[in-house]
Scaffold this motif. Structure first.
Motif, PDB file in Angstrom:
ATOM      1  N   ARG A 162     -60.972 -51.649  18.613  1.00  0.00           N
ATOM      2  CA  ARG A 162     -60.036 -50.644  18.042  1.00  0.00           C
ATOM      3  C   ARG A 162     -60.153 -50.859  16.209  1.00  0.00           C
ATOM      4  O   ARG A 162     -60.207 -50.223  15.502  1.00  0.00           O
ATOM      5  CB  ARG A 162     -58.727 -50.994  18.352  1.00  0.00           C
ATOM      6  CG  ARG A 162     -58.509 -49.886  19.959  1.00  0.00           C
ATOM      7  CD  ARG A 162     -57.262 -50.164  19.307  1.00  0.00           C
ATOM      8  NE  ARG A 162     -56.582 -49.877  21.058  1.00  0.00           N
ATOM      9  CZ  ARG A 162     -56.019 -48.313  21.555  1.00  0.00           C
ATOM     10  NH1 ARG A 162     -56.117 -47.226  20.330  1.00  0.00           N
ATOM     11  NH2 ARG A 162     -55.914 -48.495  23.018  1.00  0.00           N
ATOM     12  N   ASP A 163     -60.050 -52.733  15.740  1.00  0.00           N
ATOM     13  CA  ASP A 163     -59.879 -52.218  14.602  1.00  0.00           C
ATOM     14  C   ASP A 163     -61.213 -52.075  13.676  1.00  0.00           C
ATOM     15  O   ASP A 163     -62.367 -52.707  14.040  1.00  0.00           O
ATOM     16  CB  ASP A 163     -60.108 -54.491  14.614  1.00  0.00           C
ATOM     17  CG  ASP A 163     -60.087 -54.394  13.504  1.00  0.00           C
ATOM     18  OD1 ASP A 163     -60.625 -54.041  12.105  1.00  0.00           O
ATOM     19  OD2 ASP A 163     -60.220 -56.100  13.177  1.00  0.00           O
ATOM     20  N   ALA A 164     -61.352 -51.387  12.434  1.00  0.00           N
ATOM     21  CA  ALA A 164     -62.541 -51.142  11.784  1.00  0.00           C
ATOM     22  C   ALA A 164     -63.185 -51.481  11.377  1.00  0.00           C
ATOM     23  O   ALA A 164     -64.163 -51.345  11.124  1.00  0.00           O
ATOM     24  CB  ALA A 164     -61.796 -49.917  10.950  1.00  0.00           C
ATOM     25  N   THR A 165     -62.848 -53.350  10.839  1.00  0.00           N
ATOM     26  CA  THR A 165     -63.751 -54.054  10.370  1.00  0.00           C
ATOM     27  C   THR A 165     -64.963 -54.941  11.661  1.00  0.00           C
ATOM     28  O   THR A 165     -65.327 -55.614  11.025  1.00  0.00           O
ATOM     29  CB  THR A 165     -63.249 -54.958   9.715  1.00  0.00           C
ATOM     30  OG1 THR A 165     -62.681 -55.629  10.916  1.00  0.00           O
ATOM     31  CG2 THR A 165     -62.267 -54.824   8.862  1.00  0.00           C
ATOM     32  N   THR A 166     -65.000 -53.945  12.307  1.00  0.00           N
ATOM     33  CA  THR A 166     -65.863 -54.670  13.448  1.00  0.00           C
ATOM     34  C   THR A 166     -66.915 -54.405  13.686  1.00  0.00           C
ATOM     35  O   THR A 166     -67.053 -53.439  14.382  1.00  0.00           O
ATOM     36  CB  THR A 166     -65.274 -55.046  15.257  1.00  0.00           C
ATOM     37  OG1 THR A 166     -64.305 -54.866  15.618  1.00  0.00           O
ATOM     38  CG2 THR A 166     -66.085 -55.346  16.474  1.00  0.00           C
ATOM     39  N   ALA A 167     -67.685 -54.939  13.473  1.00  0.00           N
ATOM     40  CA  ALA A 167     -69.171 -54.327  13.351  1.00  0.00           C
ATOM     41  C   ALA A 167     -70.096 -53.833  14.810  1.00  0.00           C
ATOM     42  O   ALA A 167     -69.117 -54.692  15.327  1.00  0.00           O
ATOM     43  CB  ALA A 167     -70.086 -55.723  12.546  1.00  0.00           C
ATOM     44  N   PRO A 168     -71.376 -53.101  14.605  1.00  0.00           N
ATOM     45  CA  PRO A 168     -71.906 -53.464  16.360  1.00  0.00           C
ATOM     46  C   PRO A 168     -72.472 -54.459  16.460  1.00  0.00           C
ATOM     47  O   PRO A 168     -72.227 -54.938  18.063  1.00  0.00           O
ATOM     48  CB  PRO A 168     -73.051 -51.962  15.015  1.00  0.00           C
ATOM     49  CG  PRO A 168     -72.425 -51.297  14.228  1.00  0.00           C
ATOM     50  CD  PRO A 168     -71.475 -52.971  13.477  1.00  0.00           C
ATOM     51  N   PRO A 169     -72.421 -55.646  16.353  1.00  0.00           N
ATOM     52  CA  PRO A 169     -73.488 -56.673  17.244  1.00  0.00           C
ATOM     53  C   PRO A 169     -72.200 -57.289  17.513  1.00  0.00           C
ATOM     54  O   PRO A 169     -72.282 -57.453  18.930  1.00  0.00           O
ATOM     55  CB  PRO A 169     -73.621 -58.060  16.723  1.00  0.00           C
ATOM     56  CG  PRO A 169     -73.881 -56.653  14.559  1.00  0.00           C
ATOM     57  CD  PRO A 169     -73.853 -55.661  14.444  1.00  0.00           C
TER      58      PRO A 169
ATOM     59  N   GLY B  53     -70.063 -44.047  19.972  1.00  0.00           N
ATOM     60  CA  GLY B  53     -71.256 -44.609  20.065  1.00  0.00           C
ATOM     61  C   GLY B  53     -72.083 -44.566  18.569  1.00  0.00           C
ATOM     62  O   GLY B  53     -73.245 -45.420  18.668  1.00  0.00           O
ATOM     63  N   ASP B  54     -71.142 -43.942  17.579  1.00  0.00           N
ATOM     64  CA  ASP B  54     -71.991 -44.576  16.213  1.00  0.00           C
ATOM     65  C   ASP B  54     -71.448 -46.021  16.071  1.00  0.00           C
ATOM     66  O   ASP B  54     -71.795 -46.782  15.639  1.00  0.00           O
ATOM     67  CB  ASP B  54     -70.569 -43.286  16.018  1.00  0.00           C
ATOM     68  CG  ASP B  54     -71.203 -42.066  14.893  1.00  0.00           C
ATOM     69  OD1 ASP B  54     -72.704 -42.086  15.699  1.00  0.00           O
ATOM     70  OD2 ASP B  54     -71.032 -40.955  15.053  1.00  0.00           O
ATOM     71  N   ARG B  55     -70.330 -46.650  16.865  1.00  0.00           N
ATOM     72  CA  ARG B  55     -69.456 -47.883  16.674  1.00  0.00           C
ATOM     73  C   ARG B  55     -70.924 -48.721  17.120  1.00  0.00           C
ATOM     74  O   ARG B  55     -71.225 -50.341  16.734  1.00  0.00           O
ATOM     75  CB  ARG B  55     -68.409 -47.964  16.901  1.00  0.00           C
ATOM     76  CG  ARG B  55     -67.549 -47.591  16.019  1.00  0.00           C
ATOM     77  CD  ARG B  55     -66.043 -47.838  15.693  1.00  0.00           C
ATOM     78  NE  ARG B  55     -65.880 -49.217  15.142  1.00  0.00           N
ATOM     79  CZ  ARG B  55     -65.482 -50.061  16.041  1.00  0.00           C
ATOM     80  NH1 ARG B  55     -64.328 -49.516  16.279  1.00  0.00           N
ATOM     81  NH2 ARG B  55     -64.932 -50.881  14.795  1.00  0.00           N
ATOM     82  N   LEU B  56     -71.192 -48.463  18.299  1.00  0.00           N
ATOM     83  CA  LEU B  56     -72.085 -49.337  19.367  1.00  0.00           C
ATOM     84  C   LEU B  56     -73.505 -49.341  18.958  1.00  0.00           C
ATOM     85  O   LEU B  56     -74.294 -50.690  18.314  1.00  0.00           O
ATOM     86  CB  LEU B  56     -71.985 -48.560  20.315  1.00  0.00           C
ATOM     87  CG  LEU B  56     -72.238 -49.325  21.812  1.00  0.00           C
ATOM     88  CD1 LEU B  56     -71.819 -50.430  22.168  1.00  0.00           C
ATOM     89  CD2 LEU B  56     -72.704 -48.330  22.705  1.00  0.00           C
TER      90      LEU B  56
END
Ligand code: PRP
Ligand code: URA
Length: 206
Positions: free
Chosen positions: A19-26, A199-202
């Motif tokens: 959920r954390d908006a700062t978690t980047a794709p990797p 999908g975008d975050r993944l």
């Protein structure tokens, strides 16, 4: 329809990281896979087994083998983030694909790809992390039922009450295993609080 919300603390902490908006794709990809492992274990808790005899170094005992070969069907794109978890737990799994995309204005899904193995009576794990309006999951279930699926269990990371109700109305026999049922949908049919566009975050797209 059985709806199971996984309450394991590890699942809850992984969901918070997604959920954390700062978690980047990797990191998002890594955690999505780990959470999918937990969801998959829960979804297969009741799967049938057959007894076998096992020779240990010290004697013989009885054990079990899995008596059923599962089919996993990720919904493109976002469901791909859950597939590796299933193939690692069940290396013999057969994999089919359904491609669905929501229209940004109407929120209606359109099917742009389908490649399913013979499903005649088999148990399907449908992988789609976001159950929002339920339109995509219902379309996927329709395709799976038309192809003869015996049972369908949807593995979802976050579900909206609207999506659960929609799926229950159209496909009352499917089961849902999810890490959360959130508050609801916003006016863009995104789940609130949700985690944004899975999908975008993944895949690092926008
Ligand atoms: C997302 C998600 C689900 C769908 C859920 O896919 O992965 O498939 O939306 O929404 P619904 O319950 O309202 O139908 P999206 O259409 O954004 O495509 P993507 O996975 O390619 O990003
Ligand atoms: N699809 C997503 O990825 N997120 C939502 O909140 C709704 C649909």
């Amino acid at each position: 329809m059985a709806v199971q919300v996984v309450e394991h603390p590890l699942a809850k902490s992984m969901l918070a990281a997604l959920r954390d908006a700062t978690t980047a794709p990797p990191l998002f990809r890594l955690i999505a896979k780990r959470l999918a492992l937990v969801l998959c274990l829960e979804a297969t808790r009741q799967m049938p087994t057959a007894p076998i005899e096992v020779a240990t170094p010290l004697g013989t005992t009885t054990g079990v083998r899995l008596a059923q070969n599962l089919v996993a069907v990720p919904v493109l794109r976002a469901g791909l983030g859950m597939l590796e978890a299933v193939t690692e737990l069940f290396p013999e799994v057969t994999v089919g694909y359904v491609g669905l995309e929501r229209d940004h204005a109407t929120f209606e899904p359109s099917l742009y790809y389908s490649k399913l193995p013979p499903l005649g009576g088999r148990a399907v794990l449908l992988l789609d992390p976001m159950l929002a309006t339920g339109g995509s999951a219902a379309a996927a279930c329709g395709a799976l039922e038309a192809a003869g699926a015996g049972s369908i269990t949807l593995l979802s990371v976050v579900a909206a009450p609207e999506g659960v109700a929609h799926l229950q109305a159209l496909h009352p026999t499917i089961d849902i295993v999810t890490a959360s049922i959130d508050e609801g949908l916003n006016d863009q049919a995104y789940i609130v609080p949700g985690l944004g566009d899975f999908g975008d975050r993944l895949f690092g797209t926008e």
